[in-house]
Motif scaffolding. Structure first.
Motif, PDB file in Angstrom:
ATOM      1  N   GLY A  61      41.597  41.685   7.163  1.00  0.00           N
ATOM      2  CA  GLY A  61      42.582  40.811   7.760  1.00  0.00           C
ATOM      3  C   GLY A  61      41.942  39.758   8.652  1.00  0.00           C
ATOM      4  N   ILE A  62      42.744  38.904   9.162  1.00  0.00           N
ATOM      5  CA  ILE A  62      42.274  37.851  10.058  1.00  0.00           C
ATOM      6  C   ILE A  62      41.855  38.478  11.389  1.00  0.00           C
ATOM      7  CG2 ILE A  62      42.946  35.739  11.274  1.00  0.00           C
ATOM      8  CD1 ILE A  62      44.985  35.272   9.036  1.00  0.00           C
ATOM      9  N   PRO A  63      40.661  38.150  11.939  1.00  0.00           N
ATOM     10  CA  PRO A  63      40.227  38.734  13.226  1.00  0.00           C
ATOM     11  C   PRO A  63      41.252  38.472  14.318  1.00  0.00           C
ATOM     12  CG  PRO A  63      38.427  37.543  12.180  1.00  0.00           C
ATOM     13  CD  PRO A  63      39.664  37.227  11.395  1.00  0.00           C
ATOM     14  N   GLY A  64      41.447  39.484  15.140  1.00  0.00           N
ATOM     15  CA  GLY A  64      42.383  39.335  16.236  1.00  0.00           C
ATOM     16  C   GLY A  64      41.816  38.472  17.352  1.00  0.00           C
ATOM     17  N   THR A  65      42.666  38.048  18.200  1.00  0.00           N
ATOM     18  CA  THR A  65      42.238  37.226  19.336  1.00  0.00           C
ATOM     19  C   THR A  65      41.590  38.102  20.398  1.00  0.00           C
ATOM     20  OG1 THR A  65      44.414  37.476  20.332  1.00  0.00           O
ATOM     21  CG2 THR A  65      44.061  35.546  18.949  1.00  0.00           C
ATOM     22  N   PRO A  66      40.595  37.586  21.160  1.00  0.00           N
ATOM     23  CA  PRO A  66      39.934  38.391  22.213  1.00  0.00           C
ATOM     24  C   PRO A  66      40.951  38.873  23.242  1.00  0.00           C
ATOM     25  CG  PRO A  66      38.721  36.359  21.790  1.00  0.00           C
ATOM     26  CD  PRO A  66      40.019  36.235  21.058  1.00  0.00           C
ATOM     27  N   GLY A  67      40.705  40.103  23.721  1.00  0.00           N
ATOM     28  CA  GLY A  67      41.584  40.663  24.734  1.00  0.00           C
ATOM     29  C   GLY A  67      41.263  40.129  26.120  1.00  0.00           C
ATOM     30  N   PHE A  68      42.074  40.523  27.072  1.00  0.00           N
ATOM     31  CA  PHE A  68      41.855  40.096  28.448  1.00  0.00           C
ATOM     32  C   PHE A  68      40.637  40.820  29.034  1.00  0.00           C
ATOM     33  CE2 PHE A  68      46.425  39.450  27.808  1.00  0.00           C
ATOM     34  CZ  PHE A  68      46.511  38.099  28.129  1.00  0.00           C
ATOM     35  N   PRO A  69      39.803  40.131  29.848  1.00  0.00           N
ATOM     36  CA  PRO A  69      38.648  40.799  30.469  1.00  0.00           C
ATOM     37  C   PRO A  69      39.095  41.969  31.339  1.00  0.00           C
ATOM     38  CG  PRO A  69      38.518  38.415  30.728  1.00  0.00           C
ATOM     39  CD  PRO A  69      39.900  38.712  30.204  1.00  0.00           C
ATOM     40  N   GLY A  70      38.321  43.079  31.279  1.00  0.00           N
ATOM     41  CA  GLY A  70      38.648  44.250  32.096  1.00  0.00           C
ATOM     42  C   GLY A  70      38.281  44.037  33.556  1.00  0.00           C
ATOM     43  N   ARG A  71      38.853  44.845  34.401  1.00  0.00           N
ATOM     44  CA  ARG A  71      38.560  44.767  35.825  1.00  0.00           C
ATOM     45  C   ARG A  71      37.266  45.506  36.153  1.00  0.00           C
ATOM     46  NH1 ARG A  71      43.959  46.995  38.451  1.00  0.00           N
ATOM     47  NH2 ARG A  71      43.544  48.551  36.849  1.00  0.00           N
ATOM     48  N   ASP A  72      36.622  45.104  37.232  1.00  0.00           N
ATOM     49  CA  ASP A  72      35.395  45.770  37.673  1.00  0.00           C
ATOM     50  C   ASP A  72      35.716  47.198  38.096  1.00  0.00           C
ATOM     51  OD1 ASP A  72      34.026  43.478  37.221  1.00  0.00           O
ATOM     52  OD2 ASP A  72      34.066  42.787  39.305  1.00  0.00           O
ATOM     53  N   GLY A  73      34.809  48.133  37.731  1.00  0.00           N
ATOM     54  CA  GLY A  73      34.996  49.524  38.118  1.00  0.00           C
ATOM     55  C   GLY A  73      34.526  49.778  39.542  1.00  0.00           C
ATOM     56  N   LEU A  74      34.671  51.032  39.976  1.00  0.00           N
ATOM     57  CA  LEU A  74      34.235  51.408  41.309  1.00  0.00           C
ATOM     58  C   LEU A  74      32.714  51.403  41.392  1.00  0.00           C
ATOM     59  CD1 LEU A  74      36.677  54.397  41.958  1.00  0.00           C
ATOM     60  CD2 LEU A  74      36.906  52.029  42.750  1.00  0.00           C
ATOM     61  N   LYS A  75      32.198  51.111  42.556  1.00  0.00           N
ATOM     62  CA  LYS A  75      30.754  51.072  42.768  1.00  0.00           C
ATOM     63  C   LYS A  75      30.179  52.477  42.676  1.00  0.00           C
ATOM     64  CE  LYS A  75      27.214  49.362  45.950  1.00  0.00           C
ATOM     65  NZ  LYS A  75      26.954  48.710  47.252  1.00  0.00           N
ATOM     66  N   GLY A  76      29.129  52.635  41.888  1.00  0.00           N
ATOM     67  CA  GLY A  76      28.513  53.940  41.715  1.00  0.00           C
ATOM     68  C   GLY A  76      27.578  54.299  42.855  1.00  0.00           C
ATOM     69  N   GLU A  77      27.161  55.574  42.854  1.00  0.00           N
ATOM     70  CA  GLU A  77      26.234  56.039  43.879  1.00  0.00           C
ATOM     71  C   GLU A  77      24.827  55.497  43.617  1.00  0.00           C
ATOM     72  OE1 GLU A  77      26.351  60.223  43.991  1.00  0.00           O
ATOM     73  OE2 GLU A  77      28.458  60.351  44.601  1.00  0.00           O
ATOM     74  N   LYS A  78      24.075  55.375  44.690  1.00  0.00           N
ATOM     75  CA  LYS A  78      22.710  54.860  44.583  1.00  0.00           C
ATOM     76  C   LYS A  78      21.839  55.867  43.844  1.00  0.00           C
ATOM     77  CE  LYS A  78      18.916  52.956  47.317  1.00  0.00           C
ATOM     78  NZ  LYS A  78      18.418  52.651  48.679  1.00  0.00           N
ATOM     79  N   GLY A  79      21.129  55.397  42.825  1.00  0.00           N
ATOM     80  CA  GLY A  79      20.274  56.280  42.039  1.00  0.00           C
ATOM     81  C   GLY A  79      18.890  56.433  42.654  1.00  0.00           C
TER      82      GLY A  79
END
Length: 231
Positions: A61-79
């Motif tokens: 089929g015809i490619p769909g249109t790009p979706g909306f950009p996702g929101r930034d996730g929570l900041k992870g712990e320092k590795g």
């Protein structure tokens, strides 16, 4: 003539109910047929046929249109920082210098020296001196035996030393109180660069105390052992 008219009227009276009933019956049949045709699309349903085969896959089929950009996730712990090491496996590195009978009677100065090749800068040196030590004096005295590395005492973390202290000695230096005991001076020193290292054993004074009559390595084997260890 009157009789004929009467018969016609009588016959019409008899026939009309039947005609109305027949017309009503036909209308009901036509209505039922219309409902049946409407329900089954104009054809009577026969028995189920043999299931058909799957068709060929359809085109993409015809490619769909790009979706909306996702929101930034929570900041992870320092590795943790992990540094991969590509160094060769650790290999033992040690050396021993030995003397059958030093019989060194100096009170201040270098007693023995042993040169060692240090392979890595980030390693530590373990040093051991084993030999007989003696100190005698009239009054209170103290003598210090210590290691140096390329002419300087260890600073990583502290000097490597051993002392002998006498509170009350013999009336004279040539007194019969003359005890020689096998002792050891041992420790670890860090912060020494790779390469040739001159490891030496010295005898000297203790701070704030006079020196006495010292003796090192009398009538016995003395040795210096040097070993490079990983940190």
């Amino acid at each position: 003539m009157a009789t004929l008219m009467a018969r016609l009227l009588f016959f019409t009276w008899l026939i009309l109910p039947f005609c109305g009933t027949e017309k009503a019956r036909q209308r009901a049949l036509r209505q039922r047929d219309a409902e049946y045709i409407e329900r089954y699309n104009g054809c009577m349903q026969g028995p189920a046929g043999t299931p058909g085969r799957d068709g060929n896959p359809g085109a993409n089929g015809i490619p769909g249109t790009p979706g909306f950009p996702g929101r930034d996730g929570l900041k992870g712990e320092k590795g943790e920082c992990v540094r991969e090491s590509f160094e060769e496996p650790w290999k033992p590195n040690f050396k021993q210098c030995a003397w059958k009978s030093l019989n060194y009677g100096i009170d201040l100065g270098k007693i023995a020296e042993c040169t060692f090749t240090k392979m890595r800068t980030d390693s530590a040196l373990r040093v051991v001196f084993s030999g007989s030590l003696r100190l005698k004096c009239k009054n209170a005295c103290c003598q210090r035996w210590y290691f140096t590395f390329n002419g300087a005492e260890c600073t990583g973390p502290l000097p490597i030393e051993a002392i002998i202290y006498l509170d009350q000695g013999s009336p004279e230096f040539n007194s019969t109180i003359n005890i020689h005991r096998t002792s050891s001076v041992e420790g670890l020193c860090e912060g020494i660069h790779a390469g040739l290292v001159d490891v030496a054993v010295w005898v000297g004074i203790c701070p704030d105390y006079p020196h006495g009559d010292a003796s090192t390595g009398w009538n016995s084997v003395s040795r210096v052992i040097i070993e490079e260890l990983p940190k």
